[in-house]
Design an enzyme around this catalytic site. Structure first.
Site, short mmCIF file in Angstrom:
data_model
loop_
_atom_site.label_atom_id
_atom_site.label_comp_id
_atom_site.label_asym_id
_atom_site.label_seq_id
_atom_site.Cartn_x
_atom_site.Cartn_y
_atom_site.Cartn_z
N TYR A 157 -0.05 -17.03 62.75
CA TYR A 157 -1.11 -16.12 63.22
C TYR A 157 -0.86 -14.69 62.72
O TYR A 157 -1.75 -14.04 62.19
CB TYR A 157 -1.16 -16.17 64.74
CG TYR A 157 -2.41 -15.57 65.33
CD1 TYR A 157 -3.62 -16.27 65.30
CD2 TYR A 157 -2.39 -14.31 65.91
CE1 TYR A 157 -4.77 -15.72 65.82
CE2 TYR A 157 -3.55 -13.76 66.44
CZ TYR A 157 -4.73 -14.46 66.40
OH TYR A 157 -5.88 -13.91 66.93
N LYS A 161 -3.26 -12.72 60.15
CA LYS A 161 -4.04 -11.56 60.61
C LYS A 161 -3.62 -10.27 59.90
O LYS A 161 -4.45 -9.40 59.64
CB LYS A 161 -3.94 -11.42 62.13
CG LYS A 161 -4.58 -12.57 62.90
CD LYS A 161 -6.09 -12.70 62.62
CE LYS A 161 -6.77 -13.75 63.49
NZ LYS A 161 -8.21 -13.86 63.23
N1 LIG Z 1 -9.61 -14.02 72.20
C1 LIG Z 1 -8.69 -13.16 71.85
O1 LIG Z 1 -7.95 -12.61 72.68
C2 LIG Z 1 -8.51 -12.78 70.42
C3 LIG Z 1 -7.65 -11.71 70.12
C4 LIG Z 1 -7.48 -11.34 68.81
C5 LIG Z 1 -8.17 -11.97 67.80
N2 LIG Z 1 -8.99 -13.01 68.13
C6 LIG Z 1 -9.67 -13.67 67.01
O2 LIG Z 1 -11.05 -13.74 67.30
C7 LIG Z 1 -11.62 -14.85 66.60
C8 LIG Z 1 -12.44 -15.65 67.58
O3 LIG Z 1 -11.57 -16.14 68.59
P1 LIG Z 1 -12.06 -16.59 70.03
O4 LIG Z 1 -11.13 -15.99 71.00
O5 LIG Z 1 -13.52 -16.37 70.14
O6 LIG Z 1 -11.70 -18.14 69.93
P2 LIG Z 1 -12.52 -19.46 70.31
O7 LIG Z 1 -11.53 -20.54 70.16
O8 LIG Z 1 -13.23 -19.28 71.61
O9 LIG Z 1 -13.62 -19.55 69.14
C9 LIG Z 1 -13.26 -19.81 67.82
C10 LIG Z 1 -14.36 -20.63 67.17
O10 LIG Z 1 -14.02 -20.83 65.79
C11 LIG Z 1 -14.32 -22.16 65.43
N3 LIG Z 1 -13.49 -22.59 64.32
C12 LIG Z 1 -12.14 -22.79 64.32
N4 LIG Z 1 -11.74 -23.22 63.12
C13 LIG Z 1 -12.85 -23.31 62.34
C14 LIG Z 1 -13.09 -23.71 61.00
N5 LIG Z 1 -12.09 -24.14 60.21
N6 LIG Z 1 -14.35 -23.68 60.52
C15 LIG Z 1 -15.37 -23.27 61.31
N7 LIG Z 1 -15.22 -22.90 62.59
C16 LIG Z 1 -13.96 -22.92 63.11
C17 LIG Z 1 -14.03 -22.98 66.69
O11 LIG Z 1 -14.71 -24.22 66.68
C18 LIG Z 1 -14.53 -22.02 67.78
O12 LIG Z 1 -15.88 -22.26 68.11
C19 LIG Z 1 -10.46 -15.59 65.96
O13 LIG Z 1 -10.34 -15.22 64.61
C20 LIG Z 1 -9.27 -15.10 66.75
O14 LIG Z 1 -8.06 -15.18 66.03
C21 LIG Z 1 -9.18 -13.44 69.40
#
Ligand SMILES: NC(=O)c1ccc[n+]([C@@H]2O[C@H](COP(=O)([O-])OP(=O)(O)OC[C@H]3O[C@@H](n4cnc5c(N)ncnc54)[C@H](O)[C@@H]3O)[C@@H](O)[C@H]2O)c1
Length: 259
Positions: A157, A161
């Site tokens: 990760y 990132k």
């Molecule tokens: N939630 C947090 O605290 C947080 C913090 C920092 C960064 N992020 C980043 O935000 C982004 C969204 O995360 P989230 O928290 O909404 O997660 P989530 O798991 O709720 O949503 C992620 C979505 O991406 C889709 N996905 C995963 N792999 C895929 C692929 N290969 N092709 C197409 N779709 C795919 C999943 O099906 C899911 O619907 C991510 O990049 C995550 O790393 C989240």
């Protein structure tokens, strides 16, 4: 007039969490939306939400961002349905396993990098080709606080990132003169399915208690809300932020300021 009337935005990872909240926000601001996710079920759920909110037009594309033909499919869908790509929220990502570097494993590392870094790169490359012919557009990549700081137990990760931050800065230098802005957001802990998964890895059945420790690392001592991230992304994709380029914007309750 709504900020996104007549504008077309592609969102990857639109079936859940930050992508879903952003889809809803942009629908409320009248955007045409191309919603992309590998989960057909998640996409359907978001599709219903945005329909109720009254988006301009909506296309749902089931696609895996690690496959180049799928990336081309979502770009072609946007251009064929709406004629342009004005915004791109390049957001799909996975967290991967949590453990020490020595135990992380080559396969797990490759899996996380494929989605979070190669998928983001491939999306940018395909969308930028279209935006350059238009001479306009705005891209927001999803990095993380784990892309600007060491968080620990997240080799794949963290590497992916930090890579998203590098890609963002590199491409911002290349495309600014073509009227295209490219920025990244660096969220801290935002309560979504991904964070619940992390907490379950840390705390098992007692994952809600693990959540209290999780938020102790930010001055606001709470999780962020997906709608708060959606508001930031909407601003960065809108013309209001037209001179913001190559920036990594933390949205983490102040976590990045603490160490
Ligand atoms: N939630 C947090 O605290 C947080 C913090 C920092 C960064 N992020 C980043 O935000 C982004 C969204 O995360 P989230 O928290 O909404 O997660 P989530 O798991 O709720 O949503 C992620 C979505 O991406 C889709 N996905 C995963 N792999 C895929 C692929 N290969 N092709 C197409 N779709 C795919 C999943 O099906 C899911 O619907 C991510 O990049 C995550 O790393 C989240």
């Amino acid at each position: 007039m709504a900020r996104f009337s007549g504008k077309t935005v592609i969102i990857t990872g639109a079936g859940s969490g930050l992508g879903q909240a952003t889809a809803l926000r942009l629908a409320q601001e009248d955007a045409n939306l191309v919603l992309v996710d590998m989960s057909a079920e998640g996409l359907e759920e978001t599709g219903k939400l945005v329909e109720t909110a009254g988006a301009g037009g909506v296309e749902l594309v089931t696609a895996n961002v690690t496959k180049s033909e799928d990336v081309q499919k979502y770009v072609d869908t946007a251009v064929n349905a709406f004629g342009s790509i004005d915004g791109f929220f390049n957001n799909a990502g996975i967290e991967g396993r949590q453990n020490l570097t020595e135990e992380f494993g080559d396969d797990e590392f490759a899996k996380v990098l494929a989605v979070n870094l190669t998928g983001v790169f491939a999306g940018m490359a395909a969308v930028l080709k279209q935006m350059r012919t238009q001479g306009s557009g705005s891209i927001v990549n999803t990095a993380s606080v784990g892309g600007i700081r060491g968080v620990g137990n997240q080799s794949g990760y963290a590497a992916s990132k930090h890579g998203v931050v590098g890609l963002t800065r590199n491409s911002a230098r290349e495309y600014g003169e073509h009227g295209i802005s490219i920025n990244a957001i660096a969220p801290g802990a935002i309560m979504t399915a991904m964070v619940e998964g992390s907490l379950r890895q840390l705390g098992g059945e007692d994952w809600e208690a693990a959540g209290k420790e999780f938020v102790s690392v930010n001055p606001m001592k709470r999780f962020g809300r997906p709608e708060e991230v959606a508001a930031l992304v909407a601003f960065l994709l809108s013309e209001e932020s037209g001179f913001i380029n190559g920036t990594i914007v933390p949205i983490d309750g102040g976590q990045h300021a603490m160490y």
